[in-house]
Design a protein around this motif. Structure first.
Motif, PDB file in Angstrom:
ATOM      1  N   LEU A 287      79.535  19.113  22.824  1.00 36.55           N
ATOM      2  CA  LEU A 287      80.032  18.895  21.764  1.00 36.55           C
ATOM      3  C   LEU A 287      79.711  19.469  20.552  1.00 36.55           C
ATOM      4  O   LEU A 287      80.503  18.820  19.490  1.00 36.55           O
ATOM      5  CB  LEU A 287      80.288  17.259  21.730  1.00 36.55           C
ATOM      6  CG  LEU A 287      80.814  16.136  23.640  1.00 36.55           C
ATOM      7  CD1 LEU A 287      80.153  14.748  22.975  1.00 36.55           C
ATOM      8  CD2 LEU A 287      82.182  16.348  23.186  1.00 36.55           C
ATOM      9  N   GLY A 288      79.248  20.392  20.561  1.00 37.37           N
ATOM     10  CA  GLY A 288      77.949  20.032  19.158  1.00 37.37           C
ATOM     11  C   GLY A 288      77.107  19.663  18.837  1.00 37.37           C
ATOM     12  O   GLY A 288      76.558  18.272  18.706  1.00 37.37           O
ATOM     13  N   GLY A 289      76.056  19.676  18.377  1.00 35.01           N
ATOM     14  CA  GLY A 289      74.109  19.374  18.041  1.00 35.01           C
ATOM     15  C   GLY A 289      74.200  18.440  19.126  1.00 35.01           C
ATOM     16  O   GLY A 289      73.658  17.624  18.526  1.00 35.01           O
ATOM     17  N   GLU A 290      74.578  18.981  20.650  1.00 37.55           N
ATOM     18  CA  GLU A 290      73.293  18.216  21.619  1.00 37.55           C
ATOM     19  C   GLU A 290      72.523  19.146  21.888  1.00 37.55           C
ATOM     20  O   GLU A 290      73.024  20.674  22.767  1.00 37.55           O
ATOM     21  CB  GLU A 290      74.656  18.071  22.338  1.00 37.55           C
ATOM     22  CG  GLU A 290      75.251  17.104  21.586  1.00 37.55           C
ATOM     23  CD  GLU A 290      76.143  15.692  22.771  1.00 37.55           C
ATOM     24  OE1 GLU A 290      75.877  16.069  23.647  1.00 37.55           O
ATOM     25  OE2 GLU A 290      76.886  14.918  21.616  1.00 37.55           O
ATOM     26  N   ASP A 291      71.272  19.181  22.906  1.00 35.78           N
ATOM     27  CA  ASP A 291      70.310  19.698  23.652  1.00 35.78           C
ATOM     28  C   ASP A 291      70.004  19.185  24.940  1.00 35.78           C
ATOM     29  O   ASP A 291      70.117  17.884  24.722  1.00 35.78           O
ATOM     30  CB  ASP A 291      69.439  20.815  22.756  1.00 35.78           C
ATOM     31  CG  ASP A 291      69.724  21.814  24.425  1.00 35.78           C
ATOM     32  OD1 ASP A 291      69.641  22.181  25.402  1.00 35.78           O
ATOM     33  OD2 ASP A 291      68.671  23.127  22.845  1.00 35.78           O
ATOM     34  N   TYR A 292      69.413  19.598  25.649  1.00 35.35           N
ATOM     35  CA  TYR A 292      68.570  18.930  26.329  1.00 35.35           C
ATOM     36  C   TYR A 292      67.291  19.120  26.812  1.00 35.35           C
ATOM     37  O   TYR A 292      66.898  20.676  26.781  1.00 35.35           O
ATOM     38  CB  TYR A 292      69.271  18.667  27.333  1.00 35.35           C
ATOM     39  CG  TYR A 292      69.555  19.497  28.636  1.00 35.35           C
ATOM     40  CD1 TYR A 292      68.351  19.385  29.153  1.00 35.35           C
ATOM     41  CD2 TYR A 292      69.816  20.179  28.867  1.00 35.35           C
ATOM     42  CE1 TYR A 292      68.698  20.490  30.398  1.00 35.35           C
ATOM     43  CE2 TYR A 292      70.259  20.950  29.322  1.00 35.35           C
ATOM     44  CZ  TYR A 292      69.531  21.653  30.293  1.00 35.35           C
ATOM     45  OH  TYR A 292      69.645  22.693  31.062  1.00 35.35           O
ATOM     46  N   VAL A 293      66.463  18.307  26.987  1.00 32.80           N
ATOM     47  CA  VAL A 293      64.964  18.605  27.839  1.00 32.80           C
ATOM     48  C   VAL A 293      65.150  17.809  28.913  1.00 32.80           C
ATOM     49  O   VAL A 293      64.952  16.980  29.412  1.00 32.80           O
ATOM     50  CB  VAL A 293      63.176  18.888  26.974  1.00 32.80           C
ATOM     51  CG1 VAL A 293      63.892  20.018  25.609  1.00 32.80           C
ATOM     52  CG2 VAL A 293      62.915  17.630  26.141  1.00 32.80           C
ATOM     53  N   THR A 294      63.768  18.548  29.802  1.00 30.12           N
ATOM     54  CA  THR A 294      63.909  17.930  31.321  1.00 30.12           C
ATOM     55  C   THR A 294      61.986  17.324  31.381  1.00 30.12           C
ATOM     56  O   THR A 294      61.385  17.449  30.633  1.00 30.12           O
ATOM     57  CB  THR A 294      64.198  19.074  32.495  1.00 30.12           C
ATOM     58  OG1 THR A 294      63.138  19.867  32.289  1.00 30.12           O
ATOM     59  CG2 THR A 294      65.416  19.420  32.662  1.00 30.12           C
TER      60      THR A 294
END
Length: 239
Positions: free
Chosen positions: A110-117
Motif C-alpha cells: 500500500l506504500g510506506g509499509e514493510d515487515y521484519v520476521t
C-alpha cells in the motif's frame, strides 16, 4: 534468551533525529528491547501492549513511524484503519513470524509499509525504519521539522532553533516543499510549479532559493544545498 529477541547484534548507527515512533507489541521483553534500542539512536518512543491501546495512542498523537506486531489478535481492526490515504498516516513496520507471513503479505504494497520476521534483530529493525522514513520530514509537537528547523503550518511560520525566520509566502511554500521531500533533489521546474503554480524562468527560482538560504542557513549546519545541473535539496550532507 527470549524466543522473539536476538540481542547479539549491536544497534546500527542511523540517527532517529527525534522522530516519534509507536511500538505496539504484547510482549514486554520485545517492547523494552525495541524502545531502548531506538531511543539510543535518537528516536522518541511510545509503547502500547495491545492493538486496542495502539489505536487509541494513534488517535491521540501523531507519530512518524509505527512498529506493529502483526500477530496481535486485534490486528483486523487496525487493518481497517489502514485504508486511510498514505499521506495521512505514518509508515508501518510489521513484526511477524514466518508462519503468519502469508496472512500479512496480501496487505502489503500500500506504500510506506514493510515487515521484519521474529525473532527480532535490532539492526534489521533500525535499517527498515530508516528506509521507511527516508524522504519524510519528522514531526515534533504536530509540526514538520528537520533537526532544529520547524514549520508551523497553522500559522505559516518557520523557525530555526529559537529564531523566527520571517518568511514571505513564496519562501514558506518553497521551504515546506523542500522539507516535505527532505534529502531528495527537486528540479527547478518542480519547485516553480509548486511555489507559483506555473513554470518560471531560472533566475526567479535562483533568487528565491538564495533569499531562503540566507534566512535558513545563518546557523550551522547548512540545510539547503544545490545539486548542480539537477536542482536543490534540504538536509545534512553527513545525515
Amino acid at each position: 534468551m527470549h524466543r522473539n529477541i536476538i540481542t547479539s547484534e549491536q544497534p546500527a548507527p542511523p540517527r532517529g533525529d527525534g522522530r516519534h515512533v509507536l511500538v505496539v507489541d504484547n510482549d514486554p521483553a520485545v517492547t523494552e528491547l525495541l524502545a531502548t534500542a531506538m531511543e539510543l539512536v535518537g528516536y522518541r518512543v511510545g509503547t502500547a501492549g495491545s492493538g486496542t491501546e495502539g489505536m487509541l495512542r494513534l488517535a491521540q498523537h501523531r507519530f512518524d513511524l509505527v512498529v506493529w506486531d502483526a500477530t496481535l489478535p486485534d490486528l483486523a481492526g487496525f487493518a481497517r484503519g489502514r485504508r486511510v490515504p498514505p499521506a495521512d498516516r505514518p509508515p508501518l513496520l510489521f513484526l511477524t513470524t514466518c508462519d503468519s507471513l502469508h496472512c500479512l503479505l496480501p496487505e502489503l504494497g500500500l506504500g510506506g509499509e514493510d515487515y521484519v520476521t521474529k525473532p527480532v534483530r535490532i539492526t534489521e529493525v533500525l535499517a527498515r525504519a530508516q528506509v521507511l522514513l527516508r524522504g519524510r520530514s519528522p514531526v515534533r509537537d504536530g509540526m514538520p521539522c528537520y533537526g532544529d528547523l520547524v514549520l508551523d503550518d497553522a500559522t505559516c511560520q518557520a523557525r530555526r532553533g529559537p529564531r523566527q525566520l520571517g518568511l514571505t509566502p513564496a519562501e514558506y511554500r518553497l521551504l515546506s516543499h523542500l522539507l516535505g521531500n527532505a534529502e531528495r533533489v527537486l528540479s527547478k521546474e518542480q519547485i516553480s510549479r509548486h511555489v507559483w503554480g506555473e513554470y518560471r524562468a531560472n533566475p526567479a527560482i535562483e533568487k528565491l532559493v538564495s533569499r531562503l538560504r540566507h534566512k535558513v542557513d545563518r546557523e550551522q549546519p547548512a540545510l539547503i544545498h544545490t545539486r548542480r545541473g539537477f536542482g536543490y535539496w534540504l538536509g545534512c550532507p553527513d545525515h
